[in-house]
Design a protein around this motif. Structure first.
Motif, PDB file in Angstrom:
ATOM      1  N   LEU A   1       0.866  -1.173   0.000  1.00  0.00           N
ATOM      2  CA  LEU A   1       0.000   0.000   0.000  1.00  0.00           C
ATOM      3  C   LEU A   1       0.904   1.223   0.000  1.00  0.00           C
ATOM      4  CD1 LEU A   1      -2.634   1.662   0.470  1.00  0.00           C
ATOM      5  CD2 LEU A   1      -2.287   1.266   2.928  1.00  0.00           C
ATOM      6  N   VAL A   2       0.758   2.086  -0.998  1.00  0.00           N
ATOM      7  CA  VAL A   2       1.526   3.326  -1.071  1.00  0.00           C
ATOM      8  C   VAL A   2       0.648   4.468  -0.565  1.00  0.00           C
ATOM      9  CG1 VAL A   2       2.758   4.925  -2.583  1.00  0.00           C
ATOM     10  CG2 VAL A   2       2.869   2.459  -3.016  1.00  0.00           C
ATOM     11  N   ILE A   3       1.210   5.331   0.266  1.00  0.00           N
ATOM     12  CA  ILE A   3       0.482   6.478   0.814  1.00  0.00           C
ATOM     13  C   ILE A   3       1.201   7.754   0.411  1.00  0.00           C
ATOM     14  CG2 ILE A   3      -0.376   7.596   2.913  1.00  0.00           C
ATOM     15  CD1 ILE A   3      -0.040   4.903   4.341  1.00  0.00           C
ATOM     16  N   THR A   4       0.435   8.723  -0.071  1.00  0.00           N
ATOM     17  CA  THR A   4       0.966  10.082  -0.264  1.00  0.00           C
ATOM     18  C   THR A   4      -0.041  11.048   0.352  1.00  0.00           C
ATOM     19  OG1 THR A   4      -0.014  10.146  -2.491  1.00  0.00           O
ATOM     20  CG2 THR A   4       2.321   9.574  -2.340  1.00  0.00           C
ATOM     21  N   GLU A   5       0.058  11.215   1.648  1.00  0.00           N
ATOM     22  CA  GLU A   5      -0.881  12.079   2.379  1.00  0.00           C
ATOM     23  C   GLU A   5      -0.353  13.504   2.402  1.00  0.00           C
ATOM     24  OE1 GLU A   5      -3.125  12.251   6.740  1.00  0.00           O
ATOM     25  OE2 GLU A   5      -1.289  11.076   6.497  1.00  0.00           O
ATOM     26  N   GLY A   6      -1.152  14.436   1.884  1.00  0.00           N
ATOM     27  CA  GLY A   6      -0.764  15.835   1.925  1.00  0.00           C
ATOM     28  C   GLY A   6       0.375  16.196   0.997  1.00  0.00           C
ATOM     29  N   LEU A   7       0.647  15.374   0.001  1.00  0.00           N
ATOM     30  CA  LEU A   7       1.780  15.617  -0.890  1.00  0.00           C
ATOM     31  C   LEU A   7       1.374  16.199  -2.240  1.00  0.00           C
ATOM     32  CD1 LEU A   7       4.739  15.335  -1.855  1.00  0.00           C
ATOM     33  CD2 LEU A   7       4.184  12.958  -2.470  1.00  0.00           C
ATOM     34  N   LEU A   8       0.388  15.618  -2.894  1.00  0.00           N
ATOM     35  CA  LEU A   8       0.141  15.912  -4.305  1.00  0.00           C
ATOM     36  C   LEU A   8      -0.170  17.376  -4.567  1.00  0.00           C
ATOM     37  CD1 LEU A   8      -1.900  12.794  -5.488  1.00  0.00           C
ATOM     38  CD2 LEU A   8       0.575  13.102  -5.292  1.00  0.00           C
ATOM     39  N   VAL A   9      -0.839  18.041  -3.643  1.00  0.00           N
ATOM     40  CA  VAL A   9      -1.244  19.423  -3.864  1.00  0.00           C
ATOM     41  C   VAL A   9      -0.049  20.351  -4.053  1.00  0.00           C
ATOM     42  CG1 VAL A   9      -1.331  20.137  -1.427  1.00  0.00           C
ATOM     43  CG2 VAL A   9      -2.913  21.172  -3.092  1.00  0.00           C
ATOM     44  N   TYR A  10       1.127  19.955  -3.551  1.00  0.00           N
ATOM     45  CA  TYR A  10       2.323  20.790  -3.659  1.00  0.00           C
ATOM     46  C   TYR A  10       3.088  20.555  -4.970  1.00  0.00           C
ATOM     47  CZ  TYR A  10       1.690  21.655   1.343  1.00  0.00           C
ATOM     48  OH  TYR A  10       1.188  22.026   2.567  1.00  0.00           O
ATOM     49  N   LEU A  11       2.658  19.589  -5.763  1.00  0.00           N
ATOM     50  CA  LEU A  11       3.383  19.226  -6.978  1.00  0.00           C
ATOM     51  C   LEU A  11       2.718  19.811  -8.218  1.00  0.00           C
ATOM     52  CD1 LEU A  11       4.049  15.433  -6.226  1.00  0.00           C
ATOM     53  CD2 LEU A  11       5.475  17.417  -5.638  1.00  0.00           C
TER      54      LEU A  11
ATOM     55  N   LYS B   1     -12.243  23.447  -7.472  1.00  0.00           N
ATOM     56  CA  LYS B   1     -12.995  24.496  -6.776  1.00  0.00           C
ATOM     57  C   LYS B   1     -12.379  24.829  -5.413  1.00  0.00           C
ATOM     58  CE  LYS B   1     -17.514  23.652  -8.903  1.00  0.00           C
ATOM     59  NZ  LYS B   1     -18.936  23.302  -8.664  1.00  0.00           N
ATOM     60  N   LEU B   2     -11.740  23.839  -4.802  1.00  0.00           N
ATOM     61  CA  LEU B   2     -11.161  24.050  -3.472  1.00  0.00           C
ATOM     62  C   LEU B   2      -9.860  24.842  -3.529  1.00  0.00           C
ATOM     63  CD1 LEU B   2     -11.099  23.489  -0.410  1.00  0.00           C
ATOM     64  CD2 LEU B   2      -9.941  21.330  -0.931  1.00  0.00           C
ATOM     65  N   LEU B   3      -9.078  24.648  -4.581  1.00  0.00           N
ATOM     66  CA  LEU B   3      -7.744  25.251  -4.635  1.00  0.00           C
ATOM     67  C   LEU B   3      -7.753  26.769  -4.417  1.00  0.00           C
ATOM     68  CD1 LEU B   3      -4.785  24.365  -5.043  1.00  0.00           C
ATOM     69  CD2 LEU B   3      -5.040  24.982  -7.444  1.00  0.00           C
ATOM     70  N   PRO B   4      -8.639  27.536  -5.060  1.00  0.00           N
ATOM     71  CA  PRO B   4      -8.652  28.988  -4.813  1.00  0.00           C
ATOM     72  C   PRO B   4      -8.969  29.339  -3.362  1.00  0.00           C
ATOM     73  CG  PRO B   4      -9.906  28.450  -6.789  1.00  0.00           C
ATOM     74  CD  PRO B   4      -9.613  27.158  -6.104  1.00  0.00           C
ATOM     75  N   ILE B   5      -9.806  28.530  -2.715  1.00  0.00           N
ATOM     76  CA  ILE B   5     -10.142  28.769  -1.315  1.00  0.00           C
ATOM     77  C   ILE B   5      -8.912  28.541  -0.442  1.00  0.00           C
ATOM     78  CG2 ILE B   5     -11.584  27.997   0.612  1.00  0.00           C
ATOM     79  CD1 ILE B   5     -13.686  27.187  -1.486  1.00  0.00           C
ATOM     80  N   MET B   6      -8.185  27.458  -0.724  1.00  0.00           N
ATOM     81  CA  MET B   6      -6.958  27.184   0.019  1.00  0.00           C
ATOM     82  C   MET B   6      -5.941  28.302  -0.170  1.00  0.00           C
ATOM     83  SD  MET B   6      -6.551  23.122  -0.879  1.00  0.00           S
ATOM     84  CE  MET B   6      -4.956  22.989  -0.075  1.00  0.00           C
ATOM     85  N   ASN B   7      -5.845  28.786  -1.390  1.00  0.00           N
ATOM     86  CA  ASN B   7      -4.865  29.842  -1.660  1.00  0.00           C
ATOM     87  C   ASN B   7      -5.236  31.155  -0.989  1.00  0.00           C
ATOM     88  OD1 ASN B   7      -2.700  28.750  -3.166  1.00  0.00           O
ATOM     89  ND2 ASN B   7      -4.036  28.515  -4.935  1.00  0.00           N
TER      90      ASN B   7
ATOM     91  N   SER C   1      -6.633  31.439   1.907  1.00  0.00           N
ATOM     92  CA  SER C   1      -6.324  31.316   3.331  1.00  0.00           C
ATOM     93  C   SER C   1      -4.837  31.176   3.590  1.00  0.00           C
ATOM     94  CB  SER C   1      -7.065  30.104   3.921  1.00  0.00           C
ATOM     95  OG  SER C   1      -8.464  30.305   3.882  1.00  0.00           O
ATOM     96  N   TRP C   2      -4.181  30.282   2.845  1.00  0.00           N
ATOM     97  CA  TRP C   2      -2.808  29.917   3.185  1.00  0.00           C
ATOM     98  C   TRP C   2      -1.838  30.014   2.014  1.00  0.00           C
ATOM     99  CZ3 TRP C   2      -5.167  24.858   5.494  1.00  0.00           C
ATOM    100  CH2 TRP C   2      -5.740  25.140   6.737  1.00  0.00           C
ATOM    101  N   GLY C   3      -2.321  30.408   0.863  1.00  0.00           N
ATOM    102  CA  GLY C   3      -1.481  30.404  -0.327  1.00  0.00           C
ATOM    103  C   GLY C   3      -0.227  31.229  -0.206  1.00  0.00           C
TER     104      GLY C   3
ATOM    105  N   ALA D   1       6.636  26.332  -1.448  1.00  0.00           N
ATOM    106  CA  ALA D   1       5.799  25.140  -1.461  1.00  0.00           C
ATOM    107  C   ALA D   1       4.359  25.536  -1.820  1.00  0.00           C
ATOM    108  CB  ALA D   1       5.839  24.447  -0.107  1.00  0.00           C
ATOM    109  N   PRO D   2       4.155  26.147  -3.002  1.00  0.00           N
ATOM    110  CA  PRO D   2       2.816  26.615  -3.350  1.00  0.00           C
ATOM    111  C   PRO D   2       1.837  25.469  -3.594  1.00  0.00           C
ATOM    112  CG  PRO D   2       4.262  26.737  -5.249  1.00  0.00           C
ATOM    113  CD  PRO D   2       5.136  26.366  -4.085  1.00  0.00           C
TER     114      PRO D   2
END
Length: 249
Positions: free
Chosen positions: A156-166, A195-201, A203-205, A213-214
């Protein structure tokens, strides 16, 4: 800026795990989270815009990943968990895992060393290994995956919290490389929606971009993006629905 580099995001998330673990009605317990977060973790949360009030998505993600990992280990014949960009994850110490399971954490050298020092007196519940590797180094990653692919039969491969930074290209390359491991039967990851990405940016972008680490990856086609690399979605959990189920809206 409260976040100085990509490794600081691990302290940020560990602080959220510590916050949840301190609740009387906690949905998981991580007794190591506060230690790993250090004094920097709460400072990051305190300085980020809505740092505390927006803890719930990562708390829910932790709980849901816990459930899905235990399910795959117990019901899918998994002999190895490969945790890429593991950060300050402590599942090899805190989840009810079989002693025979091989758990492998992979992350940058400095973060790997920090975690090893912080956890040096703790005993994992399973066979644990930490590997220091820069996953953005294609040649190093290929060598690592070639080795791991020969050591396991069902991983089982896990990439938790990783892909959004790539970038999209980096995610595609990673997806292809993971699929090339014959042992990689399952891949568990979280995915931001377009739709979520602009909201994240909003707040924390600015904070994550200043740490080089955008937030970047949020494919408009969702998990269909991964089909071209040989992957097929088996199970999907909605963050909002899971938050409602776990009473963490």
């Amino acid at each position: 800026m409260p976040i100085r580099n990509i490794s600081d995001t691990a302290r940020w998330v560990a602080t959220y795990r510590a916050m949840e673990s301190a609740r009387r009605d906690a949905i998981f317990n991580d007794p190591f989270a506060a230690r790993l977060a250090g004094p920097e973790g709460p400072e990051i949360v305190g300085e980020l815009k809505r740092g505390k009030s927006l803890a719930w998505p990562m708390i829910v993600r932790t709980a849901v990943f816990d459930e899905m990992i235990v399910d795959r280990v117990n019901n899918a014949g998994i002999d190895t968990v490969i945790n890429l960009a593991a950060g300050l994850d402590t599942r090899a110490w805190r989840l009810p895992l079989p002693a025979s399971l091989h758990w492998i954490d992979v992350d940058l050298p400095a973060l790997t060393d920090y975690k090893a020092n912080a956890m040096r007196d703790e005993t994992p519940v399973c066979r644990y290994e930490a590997i220091a590797t820069d996953l953005t180094d294609a040649s190093a990653r290929s060598a690592l995956f070639a080795r791991l692919g020969g050591e396991s039969t069902s991983a089982l491969v896990i990439t938790e919290g990783l892909l959004v930074y790539l970038t999209e290209e980096q995610v595609g390359s990673l997806a292809r490389d993971i699929h090339s491991m014959n042992c990689a039967k399952w891949w568990l990851f979280d995915l931001a929606s377009a739709k979520l990405l602009p909201i994240m940016n909003r707040s924390w972008g600015r904070a994550v971009a200043a740490a080089n680490a955008p937030f970047q990856f949020a494919p408009s086609e969702g998990t269909a993006f991964f089909e071209r690399f040989g992957w097929r979605e088996l199970e999907f959990r909605s963050g909002l629905q899971e938050a409602h189920r776990l009473h963490r809206e």
